[in-house]
Design a protein around this motif. Structure first.
Motif, short mmCIF file in Angstrom:
data_model
loop_
_atom_site.label_atom_id
_atom_site.label_comp_id
_atom_site.label_asym_id
_atom_site.label_seq_id
_atom_site.Cartn_x
_atom_site.Cartn_y
_atom_site.Cartn_z
N LEU A 125 -4.41 12.12 -16.12
CA LEU A 125 -4.03 11.28 -17.25
C LEU A 125 -2.65 10.67 -17.03
O LEU A 125 -2.41 9.49 -17.34
CB LEU A 125 -4.05 12.09 -18.54
CG LEU A 125 -5.44 12.54 -19.02
CD1 LEU A 125 -5.32 13.48 -20.21
CD2 LEU A 125 -6.30 11.33 -19.38
N ALA A 126 -1.72 11.46 -16.50
CA ALA A 126 -0.38 10.95 -16.24
C ALA A 126 -0.40 9.87 -15.17
O ALA A 126 0.25 8.83 -15.30
CB ALA A 126 0.55 12.09 -15.82
N ALA A 127 -1.15 10.11 -14.11
CA ALA A 127 -1.24 9.11 -13.04
C ALA A 127 -1.81 7.80 -13.57
O ALA A 127 -1.33 6.71 -13.23
CB ALA A 127 -2.10 9.64 -11.89
N ARG A 179 0.86 -1.19 0.00
CA ARG A 179 0.00 0.00 0.00
C ARG A 179 0.89 1.24 0.00
O ARG A 179 1.72 1.41 0.89
CB ARG A 179 -0.91 -0.01 1.22
CG ARG A 179 -1.90 -1.17 1.26
CD ARG A 179 -2.55 -1.31 2.62
NE ARG A 179 -1.55 -1.61 3.64
CZ ARG A 179 -1.82 -1.77 4.94
NH1 ARG A 179 -3.05 -1.68 5.38
NH2 ARG A 179 -0.85 -2.03 5.80
N VAL A 180 0.68 2.10 -0.99
CA VAL A 180 1.55 3.24 -1.21
C VAL A 180 0.73 4.53 -1.21
O VAL A 180 -0.31 4.61 -1.87
CB VAL A 180 2.31 3.11 -2.55
CG1 VAL A 180 3.14 4.35 -2.83
CG2 VAL A 180 3.20 1.86 -2.53
N LEU A 181 1.23 5.53 -0.49
CA LEU A 181 0.66 6.87 -0.54
C LEU A 181 1.67 7.78 -1.22
O LEU A 181 2.80 7.93 -0.75
CB LEU A 181 0.35 7.38 0.87
CG LEU A 181 -0.08 8.85 0.98
CD1 LEU A 181 -1.35 9.13 0.18
CD2 LEU A 181 -0.26 9.26 2.45
N CYS A 182 1.28 8.36 -2.34
CA CYS A 182 2.13 9.29 -3.08
C CYS A 182 1.59 10.71 -2.88
O CYS A 182 0.43 10.98 -3.20
CB CYS A 182 2.13 8.96 -4.57
SG CYS A 182 2.80 7.34 -4.98
N LEU A 183 2.42 11.58 -2.35
CA LEU A 183 2.03 12.96 -2.09
C LEU A 183 2.87 13.91 -2.93
O LEU A 183 4.10 13.84 -2.92
CB LEU A 183 2.22 13.30 -0.61
CG LEU A 183 1.37 12.53 0.39
CD1 LEU A 183 1.83 12.81 1.82
CD2 LEU A 183 -0.11 12.89 0.22
N GLY A 184 2.19 14.81 -3.64
CA GLY A 184 2.89 15.80 -4.44
C GLY A 184 2.26 17.16 -4.26
O GLY A 184 1.03 17.28 -4.21
N THR A 198 -6.23 5.17 -6.59
CA THR A 198 -7.13 6.29 -6.30
C THR A 198 -6.33 7.57 -6.50
O THR A 198 -5.26 7.73 -5.93
CB THR A 198 -7.64 6.23 -4.85
OG1 THR A 198 -8.35 5.01 -4.65
CG2 THR A 198 -8.55 7.41 -4.56
N VAL A 199 -6.86 8.46 -7.33
CA VAL A 199 -6.18 9.73 -7.61
C VAL A 199 -7.05 10.87 -7.09
O VAL A 199 -8.24 10.96 -7.43
CB VAL A 199 -5.92 9.90 -9.12
CG1 VAL A 199 -5.25 11.25 -9.39
CG2 VAL A 199 -5.06 8.75 -9.63
N PHE A 227 -2.62 5.30 -3.41
CA PHE A 227 -3.42 6.52 -3.24
C PHE A 227 -2.51 7.66 -3.66
O PHE A 227 -1.48 7.91 -3.04
CB PHE A 227 -3.87 6.69 -1.79
CG PHE A 227 -4.97 7.70 -1.63
CD1 PHE A 227 -6.29 7.30 -1.48
CD2 PHE A 227 -4.70 9.06 -1.65
CE1 PHE A 227 -7.31 8.23 -1.34
CE2 PHE A 227 -5.71 10.00 -1.52
CZ PHE A 227 -7.03 9.58 -1.36
N TRP A 228 -2.90 8.34 -4.73
CA TRP A 228 -2.07 9.35 -5.40
C TRP A 228 -2.72 10.71 -5.17
O TRP A 228 -3.82 10.97 -5.65
CB TRP A 228 -2.05 9.00 -6.88
CG TRP A 228 -1.19 9.75 -7.82
CD1 TRP A 228 -1.37 11.00 -8.29
CD2 TRP A 228 -0.01 9.24 -8.47
NE1 TRP A 228 -0.40 11.31 -9.21
CE2 TRP A 228 0.44 10.25 -9.33
CE3 TRP A 228 0.68 8.02 -8.41
CZ2 TRP A 228 1.58 10.09 -10.14
CZ3 TRP A 228 1.80 7.86 -9.21
CH2 TRP A 228 2.25 8.88 -10.05
#
Length: 217
Positions: A62-64, A14-19, A75-76, A46-47
């Motif tokens: 679209l990139a995600a 399970r990964v959470l990506c934060l930007g 999930t974006v 979860f992006w």
């Protein structure tokens, strides 16, 4: 160098990506994400992008979708915090991230570096470390004209072809950034090549991160 894999084929991660902004996650950790999926890891992602205009929100969705093709789940979420003013919105962003913590229980978090020269990036790092205190956090790097590239202590060697795929997706999906001198295939490839040299990546390319704290069993 001792290799400690994040996960192996068939393992669920399970990964959470934060930007802070559209394209940050893709630039900082896109190769790592592509590599995990290609290796057969069952990735639940979860992006979350904190700030984007409507045009940039479309780009990042679209990139995600392209970067996360083949993930077990994705999930974006794109938020509407004001670009360049994260420190003055710290209370509101923290409130959002506290609610995010109630919805997401990641095994690993990708976020900005503590010493990034961009104020939005630093603020997001500060809040990530404050709210997700008992989590494994990998701080990624974003090349920029400020010249804040620094020493890192963790590397993810990229599989053959992943750097090409990462750059192709970046160039294909972020048309609004193509006029900027730092948004350049040679910049992305050069940084990955330098990091690959530092960790002796078999493919010659790698992404680099900072780990502030970790426990070894």
């Amino acid at each position: 160098m001792k290799m400690l894999p994040l996960a192996s084929a068939g393992h669920r991660l399970r990964v959470l990506c934060l930007g802070a902004h559209a394209d940050d996650i893709e630039i900082g950790a896109g190769g790592t994400i592509l590599g995990l999926i290609a290796a057969g890891v069952e990735l639940e992602v979860f992006w979350c992008v904190m700030s984007a205009t409507p045009e940039r929100a479309t780009e990042t969705r679209l990139a995600a979708a392209a970067f996360l093709e083949g993930a077990a789940s994705a999930t974006v979420e794109v938020c509407g915090f004001e670009d360049s003013y994260f420190p003055s919105q710290s209370r509101e962003i923290k409130t959002f991230m506290l609610s995010l913590r109630e919805r997401v229980e990641p095994d690993v978090i990708f976020t900005h570096s503590r010493h990034d020269a961009h104020q939005d990036h630093r603020e997001l790092n500060k809040l990530t470390m404050n709210i997700f205190r008992d989590h494994f956090v990998l701080e990624y790097e974003i090349p920029k004209w400020d010249g804040d590239i620094t020493q890192r202590n963790a590397y993810v060697p990229l599989q053959p072809g992943v750097i090409d795929r990462k750059i192709d997706l970046l160039m294909a999906h972020f048309a609004t950034q193509r006029s900027k001198d730092w948004f350049d295939a040679d910049v992305f490839r050069g940084l990955a090549r330098m990091r690959g040299m530092e960790c002796r990546s078999p493919s010659l390319f790698a992404e680099a991160f900072t780990i502030r704290k970790m426990a070894l069993a």
